[in-house]
Design a protein around this motif. Structure first.
Motif, PDB file in Angstrom:
ATOM      1  N   PRO A  80       1.306  -1.405  -0.040  1.00  0.00           N
ATOM      2  CA  PRO A  80      -0.487  -0.320   0.206  1.00  0.00           C
ATOM      3  C   PRO A  80       0.567   1.325  -0.253  1.00  0.00           C
ATOM      4  N   GLY A  81       0.225   2.073  -1.304  1.00  0.00           N
ATOM      5  CA  GLY A  81       0.771   3.440  -0.182  1.00  0.00           C
ATOM      6  C   GLY A  81       2.541   3.544  -1.766  1.00  0.00           C
ATOM      7  N   GLU A  82       3.228   2.397  -2.432  1.00  0.00           N
ATOM      8  CA  GLU A  82       3.883   2.167  -3.370  1.00  0.00           C
ATOM      9  C   GLU A  82       4.062   1.537  -4.643  1.00  0.00           C
ATOM     10  N   GLY A  83       4.830   1.889  -4.891  1.00  0.00           N
ATOM     11  CA  GLY A  83       4.631   1.109  -7.036  1.00  0.00           C
ATOM     12  C   GLY A  83       4.849  -0.378  -6.755  1.00  0.00           C
ATOM     13  N   PRO A  84       4.728  -0.685  -7.775  1.00  0.00           N
ATOM     14  CA  PRO A  84       4.851  -2.131  -8.155  1.00  0.00           C
ATOM     15  C   PRO A  84       6.542  -2.271  -8.216  1.00  0.00           C
ATOM     16  N   ALA A  85       6.655  -3.877  -7.359  1.00  0.00           N
ATOM     17  CA  ALA A  85       8.114  -3.745  -7.378  1.00  0.00           C
ATOM     18  C   ALA A  85       8.601  -4.866  -8.198  1.00  0.00           C
ATOM     19  N   LEU A  86       9.784  -4.939  -9.044  1.00  0.00           N
ATOM     20  CA  LEU A  86       9.811  -6.456  -9.837  1.00  0.00           C
ATOM     21  C   LEU A  86       9.899  -8.110  -8.517  1.00  0.00           C
ATOM     22  N   LEU A  87       8.947  -8.667  -8.936  1.00  0.00           N
ATOM     23  CA  LEU A  87       9.545  -9.579  -7.679  1.00  0.00           C
ATOM     24  C   LEU A  87      10.363 -10.783  -8.815  1.00  0.00           C
ATOM     25  N   ILE A  88       9.487 -11.468 -10.344  1.00  0.00           N
ATOM     26  CA  ILE A  88      10.357 -12.783 -10.777  1.00  0.00           C
ATOM     27  C   ILE A  88       9.978 -12.717 -11.698  1.00  0.00           C
ATOM     28  N   SER A  89      10.174 -12.977 -13.036  1.00  0.00           N
ATOM     29  CA  SER A  89      10.039 -13.043 -14.362  1.00  0.00           C
ATOM     30  C   SER A  89       9.688 -14.449 -15.455  1.00  0.00           C
ATOM     31  N   ILE A  90       9.443 -14.526 -16.029  1.00  0.00           N
ATOM     32  CA  ILE A  90      10.328 -16.456 -16.615  1.00  0.00           C
ATOM     33  C   ILE A  90       9.359 -15.288 -18.404  1.00  0.00           C
ATOM     34  N   ARG A  91      10.136 -16.368 -18.537  1.00  0.00           N
ATOM     35  CA  ARG A  91      10.053 -16.389 -20.231  1.00  0.00           C
ATOM     36  C   ARG A  91       9.469 -17.655 -20.288  1.00  0.00           C
ATOM     37  N   SER A  92       8.677 -17.519 -22.074  1.00  0.00           N
ATOM     38  CA  SER A  92       7.760 -18.924 -22.238  1.00  0.00           C
ATOM     39  C   SER A  92       8.525 -19.288 -22.562  1.00  0.00           C
ATOM     40  N   VAL A  93      10.372 -19.948 -23.449  1.00  0.00           N
ATOM     41  CA  VAL A  93      10.790 -19.941 -23.742  1.00  0.00           C
ATOM     42  C   VAL A  93      10.835 -21.618 -22.036  1.00  0.00           C
ATOM     43  N   SER A  94      10.180 -21.426 -20.870  1.00  0.00           N
ATOM     44  CA  SER A  94      11.245 -22.381 -19.797  1.00  0.00           C
ATOM     45  C   SER A  94       9.604 -22.292 -18.915  1.00  0.00           C
ATOM     46  N   ASP A  95       9.692 -23.665 -18.818  1.00  0.00           N
ATOM     47  CA  ASP A  95       8.509 -23.514 -17.631  1.00  0.00           C
ATOM     48  C   ASP A  95       8.336 -23.518 -15.707  1.00  0.00           C
ATOM     49  N   LYS A  96       9.549 -22.921 -16.065  1.00  0.00           N
ATOM     50  CA  LYS A  96       9.521 -23.282 -14.021  1.00  0.00           C
ATOM     51  C   LYS A  96      10.806 -22.153 -14.276  1.00  0.00           C
ATOM     52  N   LYS A  97      10.757 -20.912 -13.125  1.00  0.00           N
ATOM     53  CA  LYS A  97      11.556 -19.879 -12.377  1.00  0.00           C
ATOM     54  C   LYS A  97      11.273 -20.216 -11.226  1.00  0.00           C
ATOM     55  N   GLU A  98      12.960 -19.455 -10.239  1.00  0.00           N
ATOM     56  CA  GLU A  98      12.839 -20.504  -9.039  1.00  0.00           C
ATOM     57  C   GLU A  98      13.423 -19.135  -8.866  1.00  0.00           C
ATOM     58  N   ASP A  99      13.543 -18.614  -7.510  1.00  0.00           N
ATOM     59  CA  ASP A  99      14.203 -17.408  -6.611  1.00  0.00           C
ATOM     60  C   ASP A  99      13.756 -17.429  -5.306  1.00  0.00           C
ATOM     61  N   GLY A 100      14.362 -18.493  -4.559  1.00  0.00           N
ATOM     62  CA  GLY A 100      14.166 -18.327  -3.116  1.00  0.00           C
ATOM     63  C   GLY A 100      12.564 -18.807  -2.839  1.00  0.00           C
ATOM     64  N   ARG A 101      11.953 -18.470  -2.304  1.00  0.00           N
ATOM     65  CA  ARG A 101      10.823 -19.115  -1.913  1.00  0.00           C
ATOM     66  C   ARG A 101      10.068 -18.526  -2.927  1.00  0.00           C
ATOM     67  N   PHE A 102       9.933 -18.097  -3.706  1.00  0.00           N
ATOM     68  CA  PHE A 102       9.007 -17.558  -4.896  1.00  0.00           C
ATOM     69  C   PHE A 102       9.191 -18.630  -6.332  1.00  0.00           C
ATOM     70  N   THR A 103       8.723 -19.004  -6.811  1.00  0.00           N
ATOM     71  CA  THR A 103       8.618 -20.028  -8.416  1.00  0.00           C
ATOM     72  C   THR A 103       7.260 -19.622  -8.478  1.00  0.00           C
TER      73      THR A 103
END
Lengths: 111, 114
Positions: free
Chosen positions: A40-63
């Motif tokens: 709340p009150g902040e702009g969106p922060a990029l968390l994690i992203s994936i490209r369509s050539v992949s089926d899974k992307k993991e970064d710490g607790r975020f997948t």
């Protein structure tokens, strides 16, 4: 026409559980899918992203799990923490660098 | 690290007046800048996409006459909301693109119209 859909609209989980946020899209030319976290009150922060050539992307607790055939993806947050409580936006873009956002999922993590 | 600053963070203007907001990329050179408006319902609307030395591309329902944008270099962009009315209220977000895979957003400028 809503190009990117998110579900559920809101989600409540207990601390330590896995939160699963869903996203689907219409445009088959979309090839890049970032997830943004917004407090709340902040702009969106990029968390994690994936490209369509992949089926899974993991970064710490975020997948991200991506299913190109079904045009669906999901964000899994394992060991959810109260500090993860925020609104999460799924976005998509194709070849023109234009991001199309979903309506967001509001996540609440209860201690 | 890469940061995007927006100024002002919040502004109140009278109906029919105009206000200018700024966006600054720090720590990187933005290949393009996108301006969005996030409504009170939290949905994002793309206003325009701006690439230095290229024409600014406005989305449907948004025009240069209403939302003129200046993008003089790879780290700075400004947008003005002309003749602001109630329907223009919202959080204006600047997204600065580092590369094809990474777009960073600033904290936004919240516009309130009285």
């Amino acid at each position: 026409q809503q190009q990117v859909r998110q579900s559920p609209q809101s989600l409540t989980v207990w601390e330590g559980e896995t939160a699963i946020l869903n996203c689907s899209y219409e445009d088959s030319t979309f090839n890049y899918f970032p997830w943004y976290q917004q407090f709340p009150g902040e702009g969106p922060a990029l968390l994690i992203s994936i490209r369509s050539v992949s089926d899974k992307k993991e970064d710490g607790r975020f997948t991200i799990f991506f299913n190109k055939r079904e045009k669906k993806l999901s964000l899994h947050i394992t060991d959810s923490q109260p500090g993860d409580s925020a609104t999460y936006f799924c976005a998509a873009s194709g070849s023109f660098n234009k991001l199309t956002f979903g309506a967001g999922t509001r996540l609440a993590v209860c201690p | 690290g890469a940061l995007v600053y927006q100024y002002p963070r919040r502004t109140i203007c009278k109906s029919g007046t105009s206000m200018r907001m700024e966006c600054q990329a720090v720590g990187f050179q933005a290949t393009s800048v996108a301006w969005y408006r996030q409504s009170p319902q939290k949905t994002f609307e793309l206003i325009a996409l701006s690439t230095v030395n290229s024409a600014i591309k406005y989305e449907q329902n948004f025009t240069q006459e209403k939302f003129p944008i200046s993008h003089p270099n790879l780290s700075f962009s400004s947008m003005t909301v002309l003749n602001a009315y109630l329907e223009d209220r919202g959080l204006y977000l600047c997204g600065a693109r580092l590369n094809q895979d990474t777009q960073y957003f600033g904290p936004g400028t919240r516009l309130l119209v009285l």
